[in-house]
Structure formats: C-alpha cells, structure tokens
Design a protein around this motif. Structure first.
Motif, PDB file in Angstrom:
ATOM      1  N   LEU A  70       1.027  -1.417   0.054  1.00 31.15           N
ATOM      2  CA  LEU A  70       0.217  -0.051   0.386  1.00 31.15           C
ATOM      3  C   LEU A  70       0.418   1.433  -0.091  1.00 31.15           C
ATOM      4  N   GLU A  71       2.133   1.173   0.727  1.00 33.76           N
ATOM      5  CA  GLU A  71       3.426   2.451   0.569  1.00 33.76           C
ATOM      6  C   GLU A  71       2.843   2.428  -1.360  1.00 33.76           C
ATOM      7  N   TYR A  72       3.639   1.267  -1.667  1.00 36.36           N
ATOM      8  CA  TYR A  72       4.050   1.553  -2.781  1.00 36.36           C
ATOM      9  C   TYR A  72       2.614   2.003  -3.530  1.00 36.36           C
ATOM     10  N   LEU A  73       1.489   1.354  -4.005  1.00 38.67           N
ATOM     11  CA  LEU A  73       0.916   2.503  -4.084  1.00 38.67           C
ATOM     12  C   LEU A  73       0.133   3.487  -4.216  1.00 38.67           C
ATOM     13  N   GLU A  74       0.324   4.104  -3.160  1.00 42.56           N
ATOM     14  CA  GLU A  74      -0.349   5.585  -2.788  1.00 42.56           C
ATOM     15  C   GLU A  74       1.338   6.015  -3.043  1.00 42.56           C
ATOM     16  N   LYS A  75       2.141   6.335  -3.629  1.00 43.63           N
ATOM     17  CA  LYS A  75       3.306   6.709  -3.769  1.00 43.63           C
ATOM     18  C   LYS A  75       2.491   6.387  -5.539  1.00 43.63           C
ATOM     19  N   GLN A 105       0.138   5.408  -7.327  1.00 41.29           N
ATOM     20  CA  GLN A 105      -0.914   5.322  -8.114  1.00 41.29           C
ATOM     21  C   GLN A 105      -1.332   6.038  -7.193  1.00 41.29           C
ATOM     22  N   ASN A 106      -1.249   7.389  -6.338  1.00 42.81           N
ATOM     23  CA  ASN A 106      -1.719   8.366  -5.945  1.00 42.81           C
ATOM     24  C   ASN A 106      -3.309   8.102  -5.610  1.00 42.81           C
ATOM     25  N   ILE A 107      -3.512   6.909  -4.388  1.00 43.73           N
ATOM     26  CA  ILE A 107      -4.689   6.469  -3.910  1.00 43.73           C
ATOM     27  C   ILE A 107      -4.199   6.864  -2.498  1.00 43.73           C
ATOM     28  N   ASN A 108      -5.509   6.807  -1.577  1.00 47.03           N
ATOM     29  CA  ASN A 108      -5.527   7.518   0.033  1.00 47.03           C
ATOM     30  C   ASN A 108      -5.467   6.619   0.745  1.00 47.03           C
ATOM     31  N   VAL A 109      -4.504   6.532   1.599  1.00 46.73           N
ATOM     32  CA  VAL A 109      -4.638   5.350   2.564  1.00 46.73           C
ATOM     33  C   VAL A 109      -5.038   5.571   4.183  1.00 46.73           C
ATOM     34  N   LYS A 110      -5.716   5.356   3.983  1.00 48.47           N
ATOM     35  CA  LYS A 110      -5.814   5.661   6.114  1.00 48.47           C
ATOM     36  C   LYS A 110      -6.212   4.479   6.599  1.00 48.47           C
ATOM     37  N   TYR A 111      -5.604   5.080   7.822  1.00 48.07           N
ATOM     38  CA  TYR A 111      -5.145   3.393   9.207  1.00 48.07           C
ATOM     39  C   TYR A 111      -6.403   3.260   9.731  1.00 48.07           C
ATOM     40  N   VAL A 112      -6.881   2.308  10.188  1.00 46.31           N
ATOM     41  CA  VAL A 112      -8.176   2.552  11.122  1.00 46.31           C
ATOM     42  C   VAL A 112      -7.235   2.447  12.803  1.00 46.31           C
ATOM     43  N   ASP A 113      -7.524   3.210  14.011  1.00 49.55           N
ATOM     44  CA  ASP A 113      -7.612   3.216  14.860  1.00 49.55           C
ATOM     45  C   ASP A 113      -7.669   1.811  16.017  1.00 49.55           C
ATOM     46  N   VAL A 114      -6.254   1.557  16.401  1.00 53.34           N
ATOM     47  CA  VAL A 114      -6.154   0.225  17.133  1.00 53.34           C
ATOM     48  C   VAL A 114      -5.949   0.791  18.618  1.00 53.34           C
TER      49      VAL A 114
END
Length: 377
Positions: free
Chosen positions: A105-110, A112-121
């Motif tokens: 996802l880090e690669y795709l974020e850079k 493909q310009n996707i938005n990665v959101k992280y849910v809390d734990v």
C-alpha cells in the motif's frame, strides 16, 4: 536432547502424508500443464482437481481460486488489481497488518496516488470498529478495506462478520489476509462474504512456495506477471504442480482434523500460560494473546518484565526455536511495527517472545522451555 520448535506462525513442518503425495506426483506427473499432449493434460487435470477441491473447503467455486507462489504474492495481486483494475481510490487498513499489505500500500500510495487511511487500534492491538465505521462514512470514493483475520504476531482475531457488514453497508470492498487462519479455522465464503482472501500452504503443514488468492466471482483480474496465459491469463508462469497437489492434501488434512487439533493446541496454550504466570512475576501478554477465545489458539506473545537482548539467541543455542517481537530480537533496529502500534515506548522495548504451537507440540516440550527460561531470566 531433541530440539523444540515453537515458531509455527512462521512456518510449519510438512505432514508425512503431504510428502508422500508430493513424492508420488513427482513420479507420476511430469508434463507441462500448458502442453496439449497427454503428459501436459495429466498435469493440467491434477491442478484443476486441486483447485476444485480447495474451493469446496471454502464454499467457493474453482474459478475464484488463483494459485500463486505465496500469500505475499496473493496480497499483492489483490491490492494491485483493486487499485489498477477495479478503480479503488481509498484503502482503509491498520498499522498492525503484515508487511505484505503495508509495504504494498505504501508503494501504491506513491505510484498510484491513492489515499491510505489507518483505522485506530486499541491498547490490545485490536481494530476499533467505531473508527472503522467513521472512516467508511467519511469516504465518498471507491474504497477497499484490508484487515487481516488473524494477526501473525499477537494472534488477535478480527470480528470478521461485523467488518463484512460495515463494508456491505458502505459499499466498500473487503480484502482479508487470512494466511494465519486458513487451515486453522473453517471459513465459509457464502456465510462470510469476503471479497478477497489469501492463503499460504506452509502455514498449515504444506509446502513452501505455494499459496492462492481468492477473488469473488464477478471481479475482472489483470496479471502482475506477464509472459504467458497460465491461471486463466491471471498469472503467467508454469504452475508449481507438485506443490499445488501438496497444498491440496495439507488443507484436506488440516480441515478434516480441525476440531481435534484446535482442542489439543488450545489446551497446550492454556497450560503454557498457567506455567508462565506461576514461574514469572509481572509477566505480560501482548494484545489478547492470552485470551483463549479472542486470539489464535496457536499464537502466544509474551512480554517479560526485563530487557534481555540475547534471549532468542540463548534459546536457539539451547535448541528452542521461537520468534521475537522487538528490535533486539528481530534483528531490526526498528523493532516490531505491530507492538509499536499499541504499546508504550517502555513496554515496546522490553523483551517480547512469540511462541507459536502446532499439533506436533507436546506438553513435555513446554515444560522444558519453562525450565530454560527460568535459567536465562
């Protein structure tokens, strides 16, 4: 004295029946599955039989199973397709996922310009469902949720039915890294509507270097590896015939004996928890790994109230194989990204050890481990 293997979350030993089946297949099946002559047809038929049998275990269709070299490749295939082929613009995941997901996802974020959101734990490393729901509500773009079913470090079990419902309510796709669950738990894909899941054979006493991706019917799949038309054009590369056959057998054995194995291993885990508590003061368990109902029965993550940078090395010298959960044990100066996601800084730096069991583990072995830990700590 025989060595003790308690690193079954990393890999498991091959079942003898799996070895026998694979050995026989190496004698009987020699053709390239893409060849049209009788030798190729025999190899192709064995693959398709394995595909059908594996699919049946999950109440899926054979067309929904794509063979890969690993769970990691399967995760990559799914995530790349979600973004490049299915139009996903936002991915919701967590900081406690396997690197097969996080790094992809880090690669795709850079790229493909996707938005990665992280849910809390929470403070146990479990997913905050309320925050997940809020993230889904706040996202208008096409969304994929990617959360693992069983955490590979602390054994936490995702409330998957609730996540499936949240995704369904908000028209989000759902991918789950199920590597630590397949072969350990029954998964009915008609009752639990996951869109994408993965497996790796060596986690359930099958061969290394083979796994599969599940794509729910209706999703077009584009290959990441080009150069052939294998796997219905989804994955170019001559299929690993003998390992696929071995994976089919390993899964059959695991699921056939799942009730007896889970009962046995859970009893061993419970016994080990009791022994650790009675022999070590101020011992802690990372996440919910000491909760027999809410964590994997084969994983126990233990945090000792001391810093012992040489503990894993010393255990290895004593013939005891386990894994670590912090910087000094993992060989990385960053430590465990999972533990750092929910532990405070002091606790994250303490000596954490992941013990992971299998049907081959014995009570006597666990007793020997406790004795050795007392010597070392």
């Amino acid at each position: 004295m025989n060595a003790i293997y308690l690193d079954n979350a990393a890999t498991t030993f091959l079942d003898k029946e799996v070895i026998e089946v694979m050995h026989q297949s190496m004698i009987d099946i020699n053709g390239n599955p893409s060849s049209t002559h009788q030798f190729g047809r025999k190899a192709k038929a064995s693959i398709e039989t394995a595909r059908k049998n594996i699919a049946k275990h999950f109440n899926a269709s054979a067309a929904e199973i794509i063979f890969t070299s690993s769970g990691t490749e399967a995760d990559n295939l799914i995530l790349f397709n979600a973004v490049e082929n299915l139009g996903v613009k936002t991915v919701i995941t967590s900081k406690v996922e396997h690197h097969a997901v996080l790094h992809t996802l880090e690669y795709l974020e850079k790229q493909q310009n996707i938005n990665v959101k992280y849910v809390d734990v929470n403070d146990k490393g479990s997913i905050n469902l309320e925050h997940l729901e809020q993230l889904l509500k706040d996202t208008a773009e096409k969304t994929l949720v990617s959360l693992m079913l069983v955490n590979n470090e602390i054994g936490s079990i995702l409330p998957i039915d609730k996540v499936c419902k949240l995704c369904d309510d908000h028209n989000a796709l759902f991918h789950s890294d199920t590597v630590q669950a397949v072969g350990q738990y029954q998964i009915d894909l008609q009752k639990t509507p996951i869109d994408f899941m993965v497996a790796s054979a060596h986690k359930f006493h099958g061969p290394k270097g083979v796994g599969f991706a599940y794509f729910k019917k209706g999703f077009g799949i584009q290959p990441m590896i080009h150069g052939g038309e294998q796997e219905k054009g989804v994955r170019s590369s001559t299929e690993n015939v003998h390992s696929i056959i071995g994976m089919e057998k390993a899964l059959e054995i695991s699921l056939k004996n799942i009730e007896n194995n889970s009962t046995k291993i859970k009893a061993l885990k419970s016994y080990f928890i009791t022994e650790l508590k009675s022999n070590f003061s101020n011992i802690s368990f990372n996440g919910d790994s000491d909760d027999l109902e809410n964590s994997s029965y084969k994983i126990l993550s233990v945090r000792f109230p001391v810093e012992n940078n040489m503990l894993l090395f010393s255990l290895d010298l004593a013939g005891i194989a386990v894994s670590g959960g912090s910087a000094c044990q993992s060989g990385s100066n960053k430590g465990s990204h999972v533990l750092h996601a929910f532990l405070n800084e002091d606790d994250a730096l303490k000596t954490s050890v992941r013990f992971s069991f299998s049907k081959q583990t014995t009570k006597e072995e666990l007793d020997r481990v406790v004795v050795k830990l007392k010597e070392l700590l």
